[in-house]
Motif scaffolding. Structure first.
Motif, PDB file in Angstrom:
ATOM      1  N   SER A 102      42.999  86.498  31.742  1.00 55.53           N
ATOM      2  CA  SER A 102      42.247  87.131  32.834  1.00 55.53           C
ATOM      3  C   SER A 102      41.386  88.229  32.220  1.00 55.53           C
ATOM      4  N   THR A 103      40.151  88.327  32.642  1.00 54.14           N
ATOM      5  CA  THR A 103      39.278  89.379  32.093  1.00 54.14           C
ATOM      6  C   THR A 103      39.814  90.760  32.506  1.00 54.14           C
ATOM      7  N   GLN A 104      40.576  90.814  33.599  1.00 53.73           N
ATOM      8  CA  GLN A 104      41.193  92.087  34.007  1.00 53.73           C
ATOM      9  C   GLN A 104      42.175  92.527  32.915  1.00 53.73           C
ATOM     10  N   ILE A 125      36.566  80.441  31.508  1.00 54.51           N
ATOM     11  CA  ILE A 125      37.818  79.901  32.034  1.00 54.51           C
ATOM     12  C   ILE A 125      38.891  80.984  31.976  1.00 54.51           C
ATOM     13  N   GLN A 126      39.588  81.163  33.087  1.00 50.03           N
ATOM     14  CA  GLN A 126      40.714  82.095  33.095  1.00 50.03           C
ATOM     15  C   GLN A 126      41.976  81.306  33.463  1.00 50.03           C
ATOM     16  N   SER A 127      42.982  81.381  32.585  1.00 52.77           N
ATOM     17  CA  SER A 127      44.208  80.634  32.902  1.00 52.77           C
ATOM     18  C   SER A 127      45.054  81.396  33.916  1.00 52.77           C
ATOM     19  N   ARG A 130      43.050  86.385  38.597  1.00 55.45           N
ATOM     20  CA  ARG A 130      43.770  86.992  39.717  1.00 55.45           C
ATOM     21  C   ARG A 130      42.853  87.491  40.807  1.00 55.45           C
ATOM     22  N   GLY A 131      43.307  87.303  42.029  1.00 56.13           N
ATOM     23  CA  GLY A 131      42.604  87.863  43.174  1.00 56.13           C
ATOM     24  C   GLY A 131      43.449  88.976  43.762  1.00 56.13           C
ATOM     25  N   ARG A 132      43.041  89.471  44.919  1.00 56.87           N
ATOM     26  CA  ARG A 132      43.808  90.536  45.566  1.00 56.87           C
ATOM     27  C   ARG A 132      45.179  90.025  45.988  1.00 56.87           C
ATOM     28  N   ARG A 133      46.099  90.951  46.088  1.00 54.28           N
ATOM     29  CA  ARG A 133      47.450  90.673  46.594  1.00 54.28           C
ATOM     30  C   ARG A 133      48.135  89.514  45.873  1.00 54.28           C
ATOM     31  N   SER A 136      45.667  83.776  43.299  1.00 51.45           N
ATOM     32  CA  SER A 136      45.014  83.366  42.051  1.00 51.45           C
ATOM     33  C   SER A 136      43.511  83.189  42.310  1.00 51.45           C
ATOM     34  N   TRP A 137      42.768  83.161  41.225  1.00 53.61           N
ATOM     35  CA  TRP A 137      41.308  82.989  41.330  1.00 53.61           C
ATOM     36  C   TRP A 137      40.871  81.986  40.281  1.00 53.61           C
ATOM     37  N   CYS A 138      40.204  80.939  40.701  1.00 53.37           N
ATOM     38  CA  CYS A 138      39.694  80.017  39.685  1.00 53.37           C
ATOM     39  C   CYS A 138      38.272  79.602  40.080  1.00 53.37           C
ATOM     40  N   CYS A 199      31.773  85.576  46.908  1.00 53.59           N
ATOM     41  CA  CYS A 199      32.198  86.456  45.812  1.00 53.59           C
ATOM     42  C   CYS A 199      33.424  87.269  46.227  1.00 53.59           C
ATOM     43  N   GLY A 200      34.317  87.488  45.267  1.00 49.10           N
ATOM     44  CA  GLY A 200      35.470  88.357  45.498  1.00 49.10           C
ATOM     45  C   GLY A 200      35.506  89.445  44.443  1.00 49.10           C
ATOM     46  N   ILE A 201      35.997  90.595  44.838  1.00 52.51           N
ATOM     47  CA  ILE A 201      36.027  91.752  43.930  1.00 52.51           C
ATOM     48  C   ILE A 201      37.446  92.312  43.898  1.00 52.51           C
ATOM     49  N   LEU A 202      37.868  92.741  42.729  1.00 50.83           N
ATOM     50  CA  LEU A 202      39.220  93.292  42.590  1.00 50.83           C
ATOM     51  C   LEU A 202      39.155  94.519  41.693  1.00 50.83           C
ATOM     52  N   SER A 203      39.576  95.676  42.224  1.00 55.16           N
ATOM     53  CA  SER A 203      39.604  96.884  41.388  1.00 55.16           C
ATOM     54  C   SER A 203      41.030  97.328  41.178  1.00 55.16           C
ATOM     55  N   THR A 217      37.193  96.765  37.285  1.00 55.85           N
ATOM     56  CA  THR A 217      36.700  96.066  38.477  1.00 55.85           C
ATOM     57  C   THR A 217      36.294  94.653  38.067  1.00 55.85           C
ATOM     58  N   GLY A 218      36.908  93.675  38.709  1.00 55.49           N
ATOM     59  CA  GLY A 218      36.625  92.273  38.381  1.00 55.49           C
ATOM     60  C   GLY A 218      35.809  91.623  39.489  1.00 55.49           C
ATOM     61  N   ILE A 219      34.883  90.798  39.073  1.00 54.74           N
ATOM     62  CA  ILE A 219      34.000  90.129  40.036  1.00 54.74           C
ATOM     63  C   ILE A 219      34.008  88.626  39.765  1.00 54.74           C
ATOM     64  N   GLY A 220      34.300  87.862  40.783  1.00 56.65           N
ATOM     65  CA  GLY A 220      34.216  86.404  40.683  1.00 56.65           C
ATOM     66  C   GLY A 220      33.128  85.962  41.649  1.00 56.65           C
ATOM     67  N   LEU A 221      32.007  85.502  41.084  1.00 59.67           N
ATOM     68  CA  LEU A 221      30.838  85.164  41.914  1.00 59.67           C
ATOM     69  C   LEU A 221      30.489  83.691  41.701  1.00 59.67           C
TER      70      LEU A 221
HETATM   71  C1  BTN Z   1      39.609  88.384  45.535  1.00 56.58           C
HETATM   72  O1  BTN Z   1      38.731  87.891  46.246  1.00 56.58           O
HETATM   73  O2  BTN Z   1      40.806  88.356  45.879  1.00 56.58           O
HETATM   74  C2  BTN Z   1      39.212  89.056  44.249  1.00 56.58           C
HETATM   75  C3  BTN Z   1      38.865  88.060  43.186  1.00 56.58           C
HETATM   76  C4  BTN Z   1      38.508  88.684  41.855  1.00 56.58           C
HETATM   77  C5  BTN Z   1      38.349  87.641  40.772  1.00 56.58           C
HETATM   78  C6  BTN Z   1      37.819  88.223  39.512  1.00 56.58           C
HETATM   79  S1  BTN Z   1      37.247  86.974  38.418  1.00 56.58           S
HETATM   80  C7  BTN Z   1      37.097  88.117  37.134  1.00 56.58           C
HETATM   81  C8  BTN Z   1      38.276  89.045  37.220  1.00 56.58           C
HETATM   82  N1  BTN Z   1      39.391  88.505  36.491  1.00 56.58           N
HETATM   83  C9  BTN Z   1      40.417  88.209  37.298  1.00 56.58           C
HETATM   84  O3  BTN Z   1      41.518  87.736  36.922  1.00 56.58           O
HETATM   85  N2  BTN Z   1      40.098  88.481  38.560  1.00 56.58           N
HETATM   86  C10 BTN Z   1      38.775  89.056  38.677  1.00 56.58           C
END
Ligand code: BTN
Length: 337
Positions: A102-104, A125-127, A130-133, A136-138, A199-203, A217-221
């Motif tokens: 994960s880039t986080q 590619i992230q194995s 992660r998303g909020r709570r 997972s995020w792929c 897009c989802g954002i996770l800080s 702060t992670g961004i998946g767009l």
């Molecule tokens: C969400 O919508 O719940 C937040 C998603 C955040 C995903 C990004 S992708 C880059 C960064 N690395 C992760 O593992 N998660 C964030």
């Protein structure tokens, strides 16, 4: 960074700069060896490294090298990205990984090793994306922007949500400016288009009671993902810039735009007046404010009208039992107020 790696990075940057300055014209090998103060062999090695990053460096026998156009380049070349980040006051360094957990996680490790703020970690590619709570995020490899940034803002732990607001505004604006897409900001961290998630954002932050040491702060767009690239179960609720605008775009350019805007909002967060300005912009742009919402927090459900955003970035909802303030929660938009 080890000395050898630094030299290697500098050589790539200098070489790319020379090729970019030539604007598609051929640059003689002798000019490159001079610029890099190194042998033909070393220059060739650097050219190969740039090609491995996906840059279209062509060899023209007996004449030299040229960079074919990068306008439609799909590759995320860290050297190209860093070149265009030279003007960015905050984001300077780009770490690219074809695959990671994960880039986080990558940036949290770097932060623990005292890396400065402003690093951008990108991966196809992230194995363990992660998303909020804990969700997972792929995403489809090679088609999206999946990255995190390391920040060292002067914020208190209770203010980390402000980073999601700053990132959300940056994404919304860059989508409008660069892709012509009217995106919606859904508190706390989603960007939607026609009600579908783009897009989802996770800080996440580490610190002590009155200050944070760092935040990531992670961004998946979703960028060039076609409808059929989404898993069946997401097709009705997810979207991408390709689906919304009908055209595929070079991801690196959108990234540069987004980081440009993000730096501006991070600068605002550095002062009280600036933070107020950012909040005012977010309140204006946030699609949640003014709506009837259902909010789920710690298993409890509340309904009411979202009436504002607090100074810490929390959602203020007018419920049957009076005003409630949610620092973090799942929100569902109901009908318009
Ligand atoms: C969400 O919508 O719940 C937040 C998603 C955040 C995903 C990004 S992708 C880059 C960064 N690395 C992760 O593992 N998660 C964030």
């Amino acid at each position: 960074m080890a000395k050898n790696n630094r030299n290697e990075t500098n050589s790539r940057a200098k070489l790319l700069e020379t090729l970019l300055e030539a604007q598609g014209e051929i640059v003689p090998g002798s000019q490159l060896t001079q610029r890099l103060s190194s042998s033909r062999q070393a220059v060739f090695k650097t050219i190969c490294a740039l090609r491995e990053e996906g840059l279209p460096v062509e060899s023209i026998p007996q004449r030299g090298y040229r960079l074919a156009e990068t306008e439609n380049l799909q590759a995320l070349s860290p050297t190209l990205i860093e070149f265009f980040l030279l003007e960015n006051p905050l984001f300077k360094r780009c770490v690219y990984m074809r695959e990671t957990d994960s880039t986080q996680k990558v940036l949290k490790k770097m932060a623990a090793q005292d890396a400065e703020g402003g690093v951008v970690a990108l991966s196809e590619i992230q194995s363990e994306g992660r998303g909020r709570r804990g969700r997972s995020w792929c995403g489809a490899p090679g088609k999206n922007l999946t990255f995190s940034v390391l920040l060292r803002p002067k914020l208190k732990p209770g203010e980390v949500q402000l980073l999601n607001l700053a990132a959300g505004l940056a994404v919304k604006e860059s989508l409008r400016e660069y892709c012509g897409i009217p995106a919606e900001l859904k508190w706390p961290n989603d960007i939607l288009c026609r009600g579908r998630k783009l897009c989802g954002i996770l800080s996440e932050a580490a610190g002590e009671s009155d200050r944070i040491y760092y935040a990531v702060t992670g961004i998946g767009l979703n960028v060039n993902t076609a409808a059929e690239d989404f898993p069946e179960e997401l097709r009705a609720s997810a979207t991408s810039t390709l689906i919304e605008s009908g055209r595929s775009i070079p991801r690196w350019k959108l990234l540069i735009k987004l980081l440009e805007r993000f730096a501006v909002y991070m600068e605002l967060l550095a002062s009280r007046e600036g933070a107020e300005k950012l909040l005012a912009l977010y309140r204006l742009g946030c699609d949640t404010v003014g709506r009837e919402v259902r909010v789920i927090q710690d298993g409890e459900t509340f309904t009411g009208r979202a009436v504002g955003i607090s100074a810490e970035g929390a959602l203020i909802v007018l419920t049957g039992e009076g005003e409630k303030i949610f620092a973090a929660a799942d929100v569902f938009h109901l009908r318009m107020a």
